[in-house]
Design a protein around this motif. Structure first.
Motif, PDB file in Angstrom:
ATOM      1  N   THR A  43       4.155  -7.589  -6.420  1.00 38.08           N
ATOM      2  CA  THR A  43       4.070  -6.485  -5.457  1.00 38.08           C
ATOM      3  C   THR A  43       5.202  -6.619  -4.456  1.00 38.08           C
ATOM      4  O   THR A  43       5.468  -7.715  -3.951  1.00 38.08           O
ATOM      5  CB  THR A  43       2.727  -6.511  -4.706  1.00 38.08           C
ATOM      6  OG1 THR A  43       1.659  -6.334  -5.637  1.00 38.08           O
ATOM      7  CG2 THR A  43       2.657  -5.394  -3.664  1.00 38.08           C
ATOM      8  N   TRP A  45       6.862  -4.908  -0.847  1.00 36.59           N
ATOM      9  CA  TRP A  45       6.775  -3.999   0.297  1.00 36.59           C
ATOM     10  C   TRP A  45       8.148  -3.933   0.945  1.00 36.59           C
ATOM     11  O   TRP A  45       8.869  -4.940   1.020  1.00 36.59           O
ATOM     12  CB  TRP A  45       5.786  -4.508   1.342  1.00 36.59           C
ATOM     13  CG  TRP A  45       4.343  -4.430   0.967  1.00 36.59           C
ATOM     14  CD1 TRP A  45       3.805  -4.082  -0.238  1.00 36.59           C
ATOM     15  CD2 TRP A  45       3.239  -4.748   1.822  1.00 36.59           C
ATOM     16  NE1 TRP A  45       2.432  -4.148  -0.185  1.00 36.59           N
ATOM     17  CE2 TRP A  45       2.061  -4.558   1.064  1.00 36.59           C
ATOM     18  CE3 TRP A  45       3.129  -5.166   3.141  1.00 36.59           C
ATOM     19  CZ2 TRP A  45       0.794  -4.771   1.589  1.00 36.59           C
ATOM     20  CZ3 TRP A  45       1.869  -5.393   3.676  1.00 36.59           C
ATOM     21  CH2 TRP A  45       0.717  -5.192   2.899  1.00 36.59           C
ATOM     22  N   ASP A  90      -5.058   3.826  10.932  1.00 37.81           N
ATOM     23  CA  ASP A  90      -5.541   2.530  11.433  1.00 37.81           C
ATOM     24  C   ASP A  90      -4.718   1.991  12.592  1.00 37.81           C
ATOM     25  O   ASP A  90      -4.665   0.789  12.829  1.00 37.81           O
ATOM     26  CB  ASP A  90      -5.582   1.491  10.306  1.00 37.81           C
ATOM     27  CG  ASP A  90      -6.507   1.913   9.178  1.00 37.81           C
ATOM     28  OD1 ASP A  90      -7.725   1.944   9.394  1.00 37.81           O
ATOM     29  OD2 ASP A  90      -6.000   2.226   8.094  1.00 37.81           O
ATOM     30  N   SER A 111       0.470   8.537   0.515  1.00 37.38           N
ATOM     31  CA  SER A 111      -0.871   8.624   1.082  1.00 37.38           C
ATOM     32  C   SER A 111      -0.843   9.144   2.514  1.00 37.38           C
ATOM     33  O   SER A 111      -1.890   9.448   3.085  1.00 37.38           O
ATOM     34  CB  SER A 111      -1.551   7.246   1.052  1.00 37.38           C
ATOM     35  OG  SER A 111      -0.801   6.299   1.798  1.00 37.38           O
ATOM     36  N   ARG A 122       3.627   4.883  -2.378  1.00 37.15           N
ATOM     37  CA  ARG A 122       3.197   3.906  -3.389  1.00 37.15           C
ATOM     38  C   ARG A 122       3.766   4.285  -4.746  1.00 37.15           C
ATOM     39  O   ARG A 122       3.868   5.455  -5.082  1.00 37.15           O
ATOM     40  CB  ARG A 122       1.664   3.869  -3.489  1.00 37.15           C
ATOM     41  CG  ARG A 122       0.945   3.465  -2.228  1.00 37.15           C
ATOM     42  CD  ARG A 122      -0.558   3.614  -2.420  1.00 37.15           C
ATOM     43  NE  ARG A 122      -1.315   3.319  -1.219  1.00 37.15           N
ATOM     44  CZ  ARG A 122      -1.781   2.117  -0.900  1.00 37.15           C
ATOM     45  NH1 ARG A 122      -1.566   1.105  -1.713  1.00 37.15           N
ATOM     46  NH2 ARG A 122      -2.459   1.930   0.212  1.00 37.15           N
ATOM     47  N   GLN A 129       3.351  -3.237  -8.394  1.00 38.78           N
ATOM     48  CA  GLN A 129       3.210  -2.172  -7.415  1.00 38.78           C
ATOM     49  C   GLN A 129       4.300  -2.278  -6.351  1.00 38.78           C
ATOM     50  O   GLN A 129       4.726  -3.379  -5.981  1.00 38.78           O
ATOM     51  CB  GLN A 129       1.841  -2.250  -6.734  1.00 38.78           C
ATOM     52  CG  GLN A 129       0.663  -2.051  -7.678  1.00 38.78           C
ATOM     53  CD  GLN A 129       0.563  -0.623  -8.172  1.00 38.78           C
ATOM     54  OE1 GLN A 129       0.791   0.322  -7.407  1.00 38.78           O
ATOM     55  NE2 GLN A 129       0.228  -0.457  -9.443  1.00 38.78           N
ATOM     56  N   LYS A 169      -5.214  -4.104   6.249  1.00 41.05           N
ATOM     57  CA  LYS A 169      -5.954  -3.243   5.319  1.00 41.05           C
ATOM     58  C   LYS A 169      -5.217  -3.129   3.991  1.00 41.05           C
ATOM     59  O   LYS A 169      -5.824  -3.211   2.914  1.00 41.05           O
ATOM     60  CB  LYS A 169      -6.150  -1.862   5.947  1.00 41.05           C
ATOM     61  CG  LYS A 169      -6.892  -0.884   5.047  1.00 41.05           C
ATOM     62  CD  LYS A 169      -7.061   0.468   5.727  1.00 41.05           C
ATOM     63  CE  LYS A 169      -7.782   1.463   4.824  1.00 41.05           C
ATOM     64  NZ  LYS A 169      -7.947   2.778   5.504  1.00 41.05           N
ATOM     65  N   LEU A 170      -3.904  -2.960   4.049  1.00 39.94           N
ATOM     66  CA  LEU A 170      -3.123  -2.826   2.825  1.00 39.94           C
ATOM     67  C   LEU A 170      -3.090  -4.133   2.037  1.00 39.94           C
ATOM     68  O   LEU A 170      -3.106  -4.128   0.806  1.00 39.94           O
ATOM     69  CB  LEU A 170      -1.697  -2.382   3.173  1.00 39.94           C
ATOM     70  CG  LEU A 170      -1.582  -0.964   3.751  1.00 39.94           C
ATOM     71  CD1 LEU A 170      -0.172  -0.709   4.248  1.00 39.94           C
ATOM     72  CD2 LEU A 170      -1.972   0.076   2.709  1.00 39.94           C
ATOM     73  N   LYS A 172      -5.517  -6.285   1.988  1.00 36.99           N
ATOM     74  CA  LYS A 172      -6.839  -6.382   1.370  1.00 36.99           C
ATOM     75  C   LYS A 172      -6.906  -5.519   0.122  1.00 36.99           C
ATOM     76  O   LYS A 172      -7.455  -5.934  -0.913  1.00 36.99           O
ATOM     77  CB  LYS A 172      -7.914  -5.966   2.367  1.00 36.99           C
ATOM     78  CG  LYS A 172      -9.334  -6.127   1.848  1.00 36.99           C
ATOM     79  CD  LYS A 172     -10.361  -5.768   2.914  1.00 36.99           C
ATOM     80  CE  LYS A 172     -11.785  -5.934   2.381  1.00 36.99           C
ATOM     81  NZ  LYS A 172     -12.792  -5.597   3.426  1.00 36.99           N
ATOM     82  N   GLN A 173      -6.335  -4.317   0.196  1.00 39.73           N
ATOM     83  CA  GLN A 173      -6.319  -3.433  -0.961  1.00 39.73           C
ATOM     84  C   GLN A 173      -5.515  -4.037  -2.116  1.00 39.73           C
ATOM     85  O   GLN A 173      -5.838  -3.828  -3.284  1.00 39.73           O
ATOM     86  CB  GLN A 173      -5.738  -2.073  -0.575  1.00 39.73           C
ATOM     87  CG  GLN A 173      -6.633  -1.265   0.353  1.00 39.73           C
ATOM     88  CD  GLN A 173      -5.978   0.023   0.806  1.00 39.73           C
ATOM     89  OE1 GLN A 173      -4.792   0.273   0.539  1.00 39.73           O
ATOM     90  NE2 GLN A 173      -6.728   0.879   1.487  1.00 39.73           N
ATOM     91  N   ALA A 174      -4.472  -4.799  -1.762  1.00 33.82           N
ATOM     92  CA  ALA A 174      -3.651  -5.446  -2.785  1.00 33.82           C
ATOM     93  C   ALA A 174      -4.248  -6.767  -3.255  1.00 33.82           C
ATOM     94  O   ALA A 174      -3.666  -7.444  -4.093  1.00 33.82           O
ATOM     95  CB  ALA A 174      -2.244  -5.687  -2.242  1.00 33.82           C
ATOM     96  N   ARG A 175      -5.409  -7.132  -2.687  1.00 32.85           N
ATOM     97  CA  ARG A 175      -6.112  -8.369  -3.041  1.00 32.85           C
ATOM     98  C   ARG A 175      -5.257  -9.599  -2.773  1.00 32.85           C
ATOM     99  O   ARG A 175      -5.233 -10.552  -3.565  1.00 32.85           O
ATOM    100  CB  ARG A 175      -6.558  -8.339  -4.508  1.00 32.85           C
ATOM    101  CG  ARG A 175      -7.539  -7.212  -4.816  1.00 32.85           C
ATOM    102  CD  ARG A 175      -7.982  -7.234  -6.254  1.00 32.85           C
ATOM    103  NE  ARG A 175      -8.921  -6.147  -6.536  1.00 32.85           N
ATOM    104  CZ  ARG A 175      -9.461  -5.911  -7.732  1.00 32.85           C
ATOM    105  NH1 ARG A 175      -9.160  -6.701  -8.762  1.00 32.85           N
ATOM    106  NH2 ARG A 175     -10.295  -4.905  -7.902  1.00 32.85           N
TER     107      ARG A 175
END
Length: 206
Positions: A43, A45, A90, A111, A122, A129, A169-170, A172-175
């Motif tokens: 991933t 960013w 957020d 998003s 995304r 990702q 939050k992001l 967490k979404q990406a685990r």
């Protein structure tokens, strides 16, 4: 940096997330390593205008080095950012952000948008990702109409604190689980975080 290639940093199975803060200049070898990293399931960013310059700092005329990874193109030559007031998800209240208005979506989805400008972008690239924050995460203010070039801004905030809830939050979404770093006591812009091991994960700035 060239350590991505020389030390084969991104070949490590322990590295799942690569963060590129304001990484405008990227060389061809580094770009290939990043593309392979994401294609193999990693991933990445990045914030505004990643890879719009080559390794020598010269603007690229066509696609940016990582535009295909982020699933975008640009309607005009890069380097023409604008300031806009907006409230990110957020976060508390509106902030003045520096945006790239020329970004267009190809394979990516957004998003969050403002005035038809995609902000949180995304894209799926291979098995991995890519997430593009189409704003300068190191420059924003509560008030004022200053720009990065003029240096005239309103009261500037520490980015790690202001957009921390969104970032968490992001993640967490990406685990992806990070160690409990106390950002409230960090020295602010310009501080250095050295590489650390966290369980089976390795955190290393490059």
């Amino acid at each position: 940096t060239d350590s991505i290639v020389k030390d084969k940093v991104l070949d490590s199975k322990h590295i799942r997330l690569l963060i590129l803060p304001h990484t405008m200049a990227i060389g061809p070898a580094e770009a290939i390593a990043i593309r392979n990293f994401v294609n193999n399931g990693g991933t990445v960013w990045a914030d505004i205008e990643p890879g719009i310059r080559n390794g020598h700092g010269r603007y690229l005329k066509d696609l940016g080095m990582l535009d295909k990874v982020f699933g975008i193109s640009r309607s005009e030559a890069p380097g023409k950012s604008v300031n806009k007031q907006l409230k990110l998800p957020d976060t508390n209240g509106e902030l003045l952000f520096n945006l790239d208005p020329n970004v267009k979506l190809n394979t990516a989805t957004a998003s969050f948008t403002v005035d038809d400008i995609p902000i949180l972008i995304r894209n799926t690239y291979g098995k991995g990702q890519a997430l593009l924050f189409n704003f300068d995460t190191g420059f924003y203010s509560i008030s004022g109409t200053g720009s990065r070039e003029s240096g005239q801004t309103g009261r500037q905030l520490q980015p790690a604190l202001t957009i921390k809830p969104l970032m968490l939050k992001l993640l967490k979404q990406a685990r992806i689980k990070l160690p409990n770093l106390n950002l409230n006591n960090s020295p602010g812009l310009g501080f250095e975080l050295t590489g650390i091991n966290y369980g089976e994960q390795q955190l290393r700035p490059i």
